[in-house]
Design a protein around this motif. Structure first.
Motif, PDB file in Angstrom:
ATOM      1  N   LYS A  97      19.689 -54.295  -1.439  1.00  0.00           N
ATOM      2  CA  LYS A  97      20.392 -53.021  -1.327  1.00  0.00           C
ATOM      3  C   LYS A  97      21.839 -53.213  -1.739  1.00  0.00           C
ATOM      4  O   LYS A  97      22.121 -53.640  -2.840  1.00  0.00           O
ATOM      5  CB  LYS A  97      20.241 -52.462   0.081  1.00  0.00           C
ATOM      6  CG  LYS A  97      18.794 -52.140   0.431  1.00  0.00           C
ATOM      7  CD  LYS A  97      18.645 -51.520   1.803  1.00  0.00           C
ATOM      8  CE  LYS A  97      17.177 -51.205   2.084  1.00  0.00           C
ATOM      9  NZ  LYS A  97      16.970 -50.606   3.413  1.00  0.00           N
ATOM     10  N   ASN A  98      22.804 -52.930  -0.852  1.00  0.00           N
ATOM     11  CA  ASN A  98      24.222 -53.052  -1.222  1.00  0.00           C
ATOM     12  C   ASN A  98      24.913 -54.193  -0.489  1.00  0.00           C
ATOM     13  O   ASN A  98      26.134 -54.224  -0.419  1.00  0.00           O
ATOM     14  CB  ASN A  98      24.958 -51.746  -0.934  1.00  0.00           C
ATOM     15  CG  ASN A  98      24.511 -50.623  -1.850  1.00  0.00           C
ATOM     16  OD1 ASN A  98      24.310 -50.841  -3.037  1.00  0.00           O
ATOM     17  ND2 ASN A  98      24.341 -49.434  -1.292  1.00  0.00           N
ATOM     18  N   ASN A  99      24.147 -55.122   0.055  1.00  0.00           N
ATOM     19  CA  ASN A  99      24.732 -56.219   0.825  1.00  0.00           C
ATOM     20  C   ASN A  99      25.111 -57.368  -0.105  1.00  0.00           C
ATOM     21  O   ASN A  99      24.263 -57.880  -0.856  1.00  0.00           O
ATOM     22  CB  ASN A  99      23.744 -56.720   1.871  1.00  0.00           C
ATOM     23  CG  ASN A  99      23.344 -55.630   2.846  1.00  0.00           C
ATOM     24  OD1 ASN A  99      24.190 -54.863   3.280  1.00  0.00           O
ATOM     25  ND2 ASN A  99      22.072 -55.550   3.172  1.00  0.00           N
ATOM     26  N   PRO A 100      26.380 -57.795  -0.099  1.00  0.00           N
ATOM     27  CA  PRO A 100      26.776 -58.936  -0.936  1.00  0.00           C
ATOM     28  C   PRO A 100      26.150 -60.227  -0.428  1.00  0.00           C
ATOM     29  O   PRO A 100      25.752 -60.330   0.729  1.00  0.00           O
ATOM     30  CB  PRO A 100      28.302 -58.959  -0.790  1.00  0.00           C
ATOM     31  CG  PRO A 100      28.567 -58.298   0.519  1.00  0.00           C
ATOM     32  CD  PRO A 100      27.506 -57.266   0.705  1.00  0.00           C
ATOM     33  N   ASN A 102      31.869 -64.548  -2.276  1.00  0.00           N
ATOM     34  CA  ASN A 102      30.949 -63.428  -2.183  1.00  0.00           C
ATOM     35  C   ASN A 102      30.679 -62.870  -3.576  1.00  0.00           C
ATOM     36  O   ASN A 102      31.592 -62.759  -4.403  1.00  0.00           O
ATOM     37  CB  ASN A 102      31.521 -62.310  -1.308  1.00  0.00           C
ATOM     38  CG  ASN A 102      31.573 -62.703   0.151  1.00  0.00           C
ATOM     39  OD1 ASN A 102      30.832 -63.571   0.594  1.00  0.00           O
ATOM     40  ND2 ASN A 102      32.450 -62.068   0.906  1.00  0.00           N
ATOM     41  N   VAL A 103      29.414 -62.490  -3.798  1.00  0.00           N
ATOM     42  CA  VAL A 103      29.032 -61.825  -5.052  1.00  0.00           C
ATOM     43  C   VAL A 103      28.447 -60.470  -4.673  1.00  0.00           C
ATOM     44  O   VAL A 103      27.509 -60.392  -3.879  1.00  0.00           O
ATOM     45  CB  VAL A 103      28.006 -62.652  -5.841  1.00  0.00           C
ATOM     46  CG1 VAL A 103      27.599 -61.905  -7.122  1.00  0.00           C
ATOM     47  CG2 VAL A 103      28.577 -64.017  -6.194  1.00  0.00           C
ATOM     48  N   THR A 104      29.013 -59.409  -5.243  1.00  0.00           N
ATOM     49  CA  THR A 104      28.603 -58.057  -4.874  1.00  0.00           C
ATOM     50  C   THR A 104      27.596 -57.502  -5.878  1.00  0.00           C
ATOM     51  O   THR A 104      27.439 -58.020  -6.995  1.00  0.00           O
ATOM     52  CB  THR A 104      29.809 -57.116  -4.802  1.00  0.00           C
ATOM     53  OG1 THR A 104      30.370 -56.973  -6.111  1.00  0.00           O
ATOM     54  CG2 THR A 104      30.858 -57.660  -3.844  1.00  0.00           C
ATOM     55  N   ARG A 105      26.933 -56.431  -5.473  1.00  0.00           N
ATOM     56  CA  ARG A 105      25.983 -55.762  -6.358  1.00  0.00           C
ATOM     57  C   ARG A 105      26.694 -55.216  -7.595  1.00  0.00           C
ATOM     58  O   ARG A 105      26.149 -55.276  -8.715  1.00  0.00           O
ATOM     59  CB  ARG A 105      25.291 -54.636  -5.588  1.00  0.00           C
ATOM     60  CG  ARG A 105      24.233 -53.884  -6.389  1.00  0.00           C
ATOM     61  CD  ARG A 105      23.695 -52.682  -5.649  1.00  0.00           C
ATOM     62  NE  ARG A 105      22.621 -52.048  -6.392  1.00  0.00           N
ATOM     63  CZ  ARG A 105      21.332 -52.204  -6.139  1.00  0.00           C
ATOM     64  NH1 ARG A 105      20.961 -52.982  -5.129  1.00  0.00           N
ATOM     65  NH2 ARG A 105      20.412 -51.595  -6.861  1.00  0.00           N
ATOM     66  N   GLN A 106      27.914 -54.696  -7.403  1.00  0.00           N
ATOM     67  CA  GLN A 106      28.650 -54.129  -8.526  1.00  0.00           C
ATOM     68  C   GLN A 106      28.954 -55.187  -9.578  1.00  0.00           C
ATOM     69  O   GLN A 106      28.873 -54.924 -10.789  1.00  0.00           O
ATOM     70  CB  GLN A 106      29.949 -53.497  -8.020  1.00  0.00           C
ATOM     71  CG  GLN A 106      30.687 -52.688  -9.074  1.00  0.00           C
ATOM     72  CD  GLN A 106      29.902 -51.457  -9.509  1.00  0.00           C
ATOM     73  OE1 GLN A 106      29.298 -50.789  -8.675  1.00  0.00           O
ATOM     74  NE2 GLN A 106      29.886 -51.189 -10.806  1.00  0.00           N
ATOM     75  N   GLN A 107      29.319 -56.409  -9.140  1.00  0.00           N
ATOM     76  CA  GLN A 107      29.601 -57.491 -10.091  1.00  0.00           C
ATOM     77  C   GLN A 107      28.366 -57.815 -10.929  1.00  0.00           C
ATOM     78  O   GLN A 107      28.460 -58.029 -12.142  1.00  0.00           O
ATOM     79  CB  GLN A 107      30.055 -58.733  -9.329  1.00  0.00           C
ATOM     80  CG  GLN A 107      31.454 -58.609  -8.730  1.00  0.00           C
ATOM     81  CD  GLN A 107      31.802 -59.828  -7.895  1.00  0.00           C
ATOM     82  OE1 GLN A 107      31.177 -60.084  -6.880  1.00  0.00           O
ATOM     83  NE2 GLN A 107      32.809 -60.572  -8.340  1.00  0.00           N
TER      84      GLN A 107
END
Length: 843
Positions: free
Chosen positions: A38-41, A88-93
């Motif tokens: 989902k949106n969890n980094p 941390n690596v995010t979904r947006q990245q």
């Protein structure tokens, strides 16, 4: 310093460190592949020693220093410093990266000697599509044939793992070599067995979601195989003989083919086996018939003489049911009387209006296995205490052919099922064991809600409007457990008051509670019960509430015959009762069924005593339907008291000159524990009658069912026997007989627009407080009101409870009356300004 003014690592400085003496960094922890759910980094970690600095490099570019989290500590064994770094690596990245390969990162660690690089770790966004690429398809296969169910799970990252469910239980190939679930997600059963019939579902799951395929129904059928021919009969007077065979090795099952060919064969006698002429054969037949008739008359005269002689020794005719009970109650000797005047006196016409026979219900599940009975056991000897009381115990051995049931473990110490004396007089004829069948219903529900009903079980589930999110749908199910229950605690004398109910699926996410209705068998008119609701968690049952106590997790409203529950979580629930005094009463349903036996002269009466719930009685009806039994009298309710005294069943007023019953079998008894701790399991006794002549086509008698020092019910039997066709009437019908699910507005009695107006009006506070409390009071909901205060819309939950409670009634009178009364109270209590509009609800 290894960082330039932009925060990036200077490659030139890094290269210059390689000339400095020391040890190359060694990685103790390298970054691992990860999935963003989902949106969890996600976090990537590196740990190295010795290391002056550690930095991440993602997709060929250095990660900024302020995005690193670093810590350093000493390894006491080696004396070297250990450095650990996290990013941390995010979904947006990941979504913003458009490269030829997946998003990747690695670590670079520096020491005085030089640098070391870790492995590459890929970061991917996890997902699982909704639709299966291939659903399993139902099939019908012969016994020992191969079953192959194909399943291609939905596309997903990571790739979905596949499991198989059979009747909602996980299929495992570990303990069964006949099952293979490893072949490309398919389920393979090498040799089909009858037990492999069922509903199969493919379950696909990965780290982000679970998906269920369409359900495939597999039926394993058995074709008949002829048994061996019987021996030839003796030659008849027509010089032919016969032999038979049955299609029973095995019998065709589950729509299997019947045996081809004839079951009977006839041929002329050969080899000198038929030498009599037709004329001589007629003479022989005539003389043989006359001889047999003379012998029969002589035997009958001798039998009658001996019988009268034995009766004259005692000077009484023991025909009263209390005498047959032999110790159940005091003896009541009567002088000889002449049979049953109802049948023998022509001036008294029988009431044929009660002579109609009732048939089985019209809407039971066809999938129930018809082989519901165990074979009859061998005969066993019983010594009657009644015969002991008459002084003839030494010659009192006789045989009683009884249907033995599976008896509870806590039998009374004086109860015996082996050859010899039995102080409880007569062994009760137990039920033939029912197969453990689950009754289930399911449907797909969305935002509009709906209702699930298990036909003829007294069980339903109401899913309120708005309980499911607007863009979501759930396949919900509900089933009853037919196995022996473990929810009750025998140490506390608890009993199961209704069927165990499971609803799901697990993980169901609802915004408001569902309303479940369960029929029960407790007499709640007096406060002699402590009734509890239990929920099964793993292999244990936990008490989640007592009906008499306050609870914030669920709500229970008891009616005389049903319990209405408000539940937040799916699972398996059971309603149990703990008697708090000897005056506690549970209701039994008493019914008598009859059917002809294998011999056309024998007739069987079966008296069933079950907990008074539709679910328990449905099992009786199912068993009797498969046996060809017919209901002979309307079922009646018997109040069974917790006084630890037994239940007696006796047959009375049998026409003596038309019917006979084996001596001392006219009364049977069940111990208190057998009846009290049935826990929805059926129980019955049987009386085997024999008519003296084939011309006798009527049977009348009475069946008495009574608890010692307690209540009694009389079942009047008046029926026709030996007829090929009988007038039948349905004997078990309910409003929910043919409807298993309803969705949308048709599932509710209150129109949605009116429901919304009621909630808007009563959820709003005014000078008199929360109006929903007054609504609850007028709808006779007066306890545990704290439960509703925690609901988003207390009025909506109250109306759901009203819907569940009034699902059998066809109008809204009680709700309309309550609203009208509330309107009058408001008019009297609060002055109405000219601008205020009178609240009006039109049904």
């Amino acid at each position: 310093m290894l960082i330039d003014f932009t925060g990036a690592v200077s490659d030139a400085l890094a290269d210059s460190l390689s000339s400095i003496g020391g040890t190359l960094p060694h990685f103790l922890l390298e970054p691992e592949d990860a999935y963003i759910i989902k949106n969890n980094p996600i976090k990537l970690r590196c740990r190295a020693t010795p290391a002056l600095q550690i930095f991440f490099k993602c997709n060929g570019e250095w990660v900024h220093q302020n995005q690193h989290t670093s810590q350093e500590y000493m390894d006491h064994k080696t004396g070297l410093k250990i450095r650990e770094v996290t990013i941390n690596v995010t979904r947006q990245q990941v979504e913003d990266f458009h490269g030829p390969e997946d998003y990747w990162c690695l670590c670079v660690a520096w020491s005085h000697l030089g640098t070391s690089k870790s492995r590459k770790a890929t970061v991917r966004i996890a997902y699982l599509r909704k639709n299966f690429e291939q659903d399993p398809q139902g099939n019908e296969v012969p016994m020992k044939g191969m079953i192959v169910l194909h399943c291609r799970p939905p596309e997903g990252v990571p790739m979905a793992e596949v499991e198989w469910l059979k009747n909602e239980e996980l299929v495992s190939s570990l303990g069964d070599d006949n099952i293979d679930t490893r072949a490309d997600h398919n389920l393979i059963i090498n040799e089909a067995r009858l037990s492999d019939s069922g509903n199969y579902t493919c379950l696909a799951s990965n780290v982000v979601a679970k998906r269920r395929s369409a359900t495939a129904t597999v039926v394993v059928f058995v074709d008949g195989v002829w048994e061996e021919w019987s021996e030839w009969t003796m030659c008849s007077t027509q010089c032919d003989r016969q032999r038979w065979r049955e299609c029973s090795v095995p019998q065709p099952r589950h729509r299997g083919k019947i045996c081809e060919g004839e079951g009977q064969s006839t041929e002329n006698c050969t080899g000198g086996l038929c030498t009599q002429s037709m004329e001589n054969s007629i003479d022989v037949a005539l003389y043989s018939g006359l001889t047999a008739g003379v012998i029969a008359v002589v035997v009958l005269i001798v039998a009658i003489t001996l019988y009268r002689k034995s009766q004259s020794e005692y000077g009484v005719d023991v025909i009263d049911s209390s005498a047959l009970a032999g110790g159940f109650q005091s003896f009541n000797f009567k002088t000889t009387r002449q049979g049953n005047p109802l049948l023998l006196n022509s001036s008294m016409q029988p009431d044929i209006t009660v002579g109609q026979t009732y048939s089985s219900p019209i809407c039971f599940q066809d999938s129930i296995d018809k082989e519901l009975f165990d074979p009859l056991p061998d005969k066993f000897k019983v010594q009657s205490s009644f015969m002991v009381s008459l002084g003839v115990a030494d010659r009192a051995e006789y045989h009683v052919k009884a249907h033995l049931e599976t008896l509870p473990a806590n039998l009374p110490p004086n109860y015996s099922t082996v050859e010899g004396k039995m102080m409880t007089m007569i062994v009760p004829n137990g039920l033939h064991t029912l197969r453990k069948t689950q009754f289930k219903t399911s449907a797909v529900f969305g935002h509009l809600g709906g209702r699930l009903v298990i036909p003829n079980a007294g069980v339903s589930l109401l899913v309120p409007h708005g309980a499911i999110a607007d863009d979501t749908s759930w396949e919900m199910y509900m089933l009853t457990n037919q196995e022996e229950s473990s929810a009750q605690s025998e140490e506390r004398c608890e009993i199961l008051l209704g069927p165990e109910i499971t609803y799901g699926p697990p993980g169901l996410n609802l915004s408001c509670p569902v309303a479940m209705t369960i029929a029960h068998c407790a007499d709640v008119s007096t406060e002699n019960w402590n009734i509890k609701l239990k929920r099964q968690t793993k292999d244990k049952w936990e008490e989640i509430m007592s009906v008499n106590d306050e609870s914030a997790s669920c709500y229970c409203l008891m009616d005389s015959h049903s319990c209405h529950l408000l539940l937040d979580q799916p699972g398996c629930y059971a309603l149990v009762g703990e008697p708090i005094s000897d005056a506690a009463i549970k209701r039994l349903r008493i019914a008598v069924f009859g059917s002809m036996e294998a011999s056309s002269m024998d007739y069987s009466l079966r008296v069933h005593c079950v907990d008074d719930t539709p679910h328990a009685f449905q099992r009786v009806v199912t068993a009797e339907t498969s046996r060809g039994g017919q209901l002979l009298e309307e079922p009646k309710t018997l109040f069974f008291n917790r006084n630890c005294l037994s239940l007696q069943v006796s047959i009375q007023d049998i026409p003596q000159f038309l019917w006979s019953i084996k001596p001392f079998t006219a009364c049977q008894e069940f111990s208190f524990t057998q009846v009290w701790y049935r826990n929805q399991q059926p129980m019955h006794c049987a009386f085997s009658l024999q008519r003296h002549s084939a011309s006798t086509t009527q049977l009348s008698c009475k069946i008495s069912v009574r608890q010692v020092k307690g209540h009694e019910q009389i079942l009047q039997v008046y029926t026709s026997v030996g007829e090929s066709e009988k007038e039948t009437l349905p004997f078990f019908m309910q409003a929910d007989c043919t409807v298993t699910s309803q969705t949308g507005a048709k599932a509710f009695k209150i129109p949605l627009s009116i429901r919304q107006r009621i909630c808007t009006t009563f959820d709003t506070a005014n000078a008199m407080g929360k109006d929903w409390q007054l609504l609850a009071q007028k709808l006779h909901i007066q306890r545990n009101l704290s439960y509703f205060t925690k609901q988003k819309s207390p009025s909506a939950v109250i109306l759901s409870l009203w819907e569940a409670r009034h699902q059998g009634s066809g109008d809204l009178d009680s709700l309309a009356s309550a609203l009208e009364e509330i309107g009058r109270i408001h008019c009297k209590s609060l002055p109405q300004s000219p601008d205020e509009k009178e609240t009006d609800f039109t049904f």
